[in-house]
Design an enzyme around this catalytic site. Sequence first.
Site, mmCIF file in Angstrom:
data_model
loop_
_atom_site.group_PDB
_atom_site.id
_atom_site.type_symbol
_atom_site.label_atom_id
_atom_site.label_comp_id
_atom_site.label_asym_id
_atom_site.label_seq_id
_atom_site.Cartn_x
_atom_site.Cartn_y
_atom_site.Cartn_z
ATOM 1 N N LYS A 107 31.802 40.750 27.855
ATOM 2 C CA LYS A 107 32.329 42.094 28.092
ATOM 3 C C LYS A 107 33.111 42.621 26.905
ATOM 4 O O LYS A 107 33.545 43.759 26.899
ATOM 5 C CB LYS A 107 33.180 42.127 29.365
ATOM 6 N N ARG A 146 40.458 57.329 42.606
ATOM 7 C CA ARG A 146 39.805 58.615 42.308
ATOM 8 C C ARG A 146 39.057 59.131 43.533
ATOM 9 O O ARG A 146 39.250 60.254 43.970
ATOM 10 C CB ARG A 146 38.857 58.444 41.124
ATOM 11 N N HIS A 148 43.774 34.963 24.917
ATOM 12 C CA HIS A 148 43.448 34.106 26.069
ATOM 13 C C HIS A 148 41.933 34.109 26.293
ATOM 14 O O HIS A 148 41.305 33.058 26.445
ATOM 15 C CB HIS A 148 44.162 34.598 27.334
ATOM 16 N N ASN A 149 41.344 35.284 26.300
ATOM 17 C CA ASN A 149 39.900 35.373 26.541
ATOM 18 C C ASN A 149 39.102 34.749 25.410
ATOM 19 O O ASN A 149 38.068 34.130 25.640
ATOM 20 C CB ASN A 149 39.485 36.832 26.751
ATOM 21 N N LEU A 179 41.274 51.203 42.927
ATOM 22 C CA LEU A 179 41.224 50.193 43.986
ATOM 23 C C LEU A 179 39.854 49.528 44.086
ATOM 24 O O LEU A 179 39.378 49.236 45.174
ATOM 25 C CB LEU A 179 41.630 50.823 45.328
ATOM 26 N N ASN A 231 41.821 45.670 31.205
ATOM 27 C CA ASN A 231 41.584 44.930 29.963
ATOM 28 C C ASN A 231 41.551 45.867 28.763
ATOM 29 O O ASN A 231 40.526 46.031 28.129
ATOM 30 C CB ASN A 231 40.251 44.182 30.058
ATOM 31 N N SER A 244 45.001 37.786 34.184
ATOM 32 C CA SER A 244 43.849 36.884 34.179
ATOM 33 C C SER A 244 43.766 36.127 35.488
ATOM 34 O O SER A 244 44.769 35.854 36.137
ATOM 35 C CB SER A 244 43.927 35.877 33.034
ATOM 36 N N GLY A 245 42.547 35.803 35.854
ATOM 37 C CA GLY A 245 42.321 35.017 37.065
ATOM 38 C C GLY A 245 41.235 35.610 37.934
ATOM 39 O O GLY A 245 40.932 35.077 38.999
ATOM 40 N N GLY A 246 40.653 36.738 37.471
ATOM 41 C CA GLY A 246 39.565 37.344 38.237
ATOM 42 C C GLY A 246 40.064 37.856 39.575
ATOM 43 O O GLY A 246 41.271 38.004 39.778
ATOM 44 N N LYS A 270 46.555 38.561 26.082
ATOM 45 C CA LYS A 270 45.427 38.450 27.029
ATOM 46 C C LYS A 270 44.106 38.379 26.253
ATOM 47 O O LYS A 270 43.201 37.619 26.606
ATOM 48 C CB LYS A 270 45.404 39.649 27.983
ATOM 49 N N GLY A 287 42.149 46.017 41.533
ATOM 50 C CA GLY A 287 43.272 46.809 42.014
ATOM 51 C C GLY A 287 43.546 46.554 43.490
ATOM 52 O O GLY A 287 44.699 46.432 43.912
ATOM 53 N N GLU A 311 39.202 31.193 25.939
ATOM 54 C CA GLU A 311 38.316 30.926 27.087
ATOM 55 C C GLU A 311 36.856 30.814 26.617
ATOM 56 O O GLU A 311 36.140 29.892 27.016
ATOM 57 C CB GLU A 311 38.504 32.068 28.091
#
Length: 477
Positions: A260, A33, A185-186, A10, A102, A128-130, A182, A14, A189
């Site tokens: 990243k 956790r 996609h990156n 979370l 990811n 995706s979309g942050g 994905k 999340g 990007e």
Amino acid sequence: KKASIGVTGLAVMGRNLARNLARHGHTVALHNRSGERTRELVERFGSEGEFVPAYSAQEFVDALERPRQIVIMVKAGAPTDAVIEEFAPLLERGDVIVDAGNAHFADTRRREAALRERGLHFVGTGVSGGEEGALHGPSIMPGGSAESYASLGPLLEDIAAKVDGTPCCAHIGPDGAGHFVKMVHNGIEYADMQLIAESFDLLRGALGLEPAQIADVFRTWNTGRLDSYLIEITAEVLAHTDAATGKPFVDVVADAAEQKGTGRWTVQIGLDLGIPISGIAEATFARSLSGHTGLRAATRGLAGPERTPLTGAAAERFADDVEQALYASKVVAYAQGFNQIQAGSAEYDWNIDLGAVASLWRGGCIIRAKFLDDIRAAYEAEPALPTLLTSGDFRKAVEDAQDAWRSVVSTAVRLGIPTPGFSTALAYYDALRADRLPAALVQGQRDYFGAHTYRRVDREGVFHTEWATEARAERPA
Ligand code: NDP
């Protein structure tokens, strides 16, 4: 009441996915956790929907209706394996584990195979979309079995971005297909961002415009065919003034771009599959080069041309020329990325619908743009299109842009403005359309030093020339 889905992990992503699900009327079990994040989510956002907080793995699993659907949103890599191992023993046949982090698609394939053996569905899902996307509607790329999508799909489609009423979420294909898409996609990007950055550098270097003026140029572009989230935010970044110094924000930021790792993966896999994704590779290398501060410091004094700004008609035309070069280079970068997906799909038997991929990238994700609707239409009209470059409207647009494209690259070379993205895109275009490539000479060289053989244009068969002998006789190899 039991929860229809649970989210474990979370942190920002999340938490926002869980809130998005709850806001859409789903009861969401929560787990992390450390219990602190779970408690905080319920305290701050508990009123947004129905949450069932759980402070142990068993409690979390017990809170879910069957088949259980657990979304893992933790740091990619070893933590994902640790969390899978924590929950898998508590689950029952037919339950579904979703990894929305990811992950590398090869890890997803490995995990899917292992969990399938244990009777569990594993759905590697690109998101995706942050953080904003996760909360308000991301673009979602689920892999895994079609069976798991039957129960999971409706929930994911609920929380995904919508374009013209269509959710930006669709089953991509089995096992690692979602994470592969994905990843590409990156990569795209990275390429798109690099091309936009080069456009900025050109407008500044060749016209002498200030960042705020360039922001206006981008705003104008954003009303046309380049209309996209990345162009929109670029204008905002360029228009921003640093409060502390009063300087343009872009001038006070250290010019070393970080990453990243998803761009690097895309390039590595492009090499493995033998797909020339040169635009994505150049963008990734450009970030890498920017970070080599020692190398850059050591070479700072190397001679270069005078950077005299353009004047007269050339100056007047230049912004429009850059728009055309950017558009053409962008078509190349996307064409390469879609070819990589096509190749991955063939290699791993994923049967990916490229039109559907373009469709679900139209909203929610970082590369969202009107442009993707044109790509969707191109693949819907011709699913086996060899490259976007030959599709009717793209072909015409790129052909129409080529004079401007060449002129911009020449100007860049003349003034010493580095444009690896524009240059490699143009080289790709010229190489593909060439009647003959100097690859023939490379084959000759290979045959000379290594007897690697060659084929001929006029006869079937494989040949080798006896380079070491006077006669240089050719014989079938
Ligand atoms: P982070 O990647 O920062 O991960 C933090 C979360 O992982 C915390 O909940 C943490 O728990 C948990 N975690 C870390 N190690 C372990 C472990 N060994 N066992 C159990 N839990 C562990 O969070 P983000 O929200 O930024 O990203 C989550 C995932 O989403 C990542 O895979 C990321 O790559 C991906 N992603 C991120 C995007 C973004 O814009 N940030 C966009 C799209 C995808 P604890 O609180 O106990 O430390």
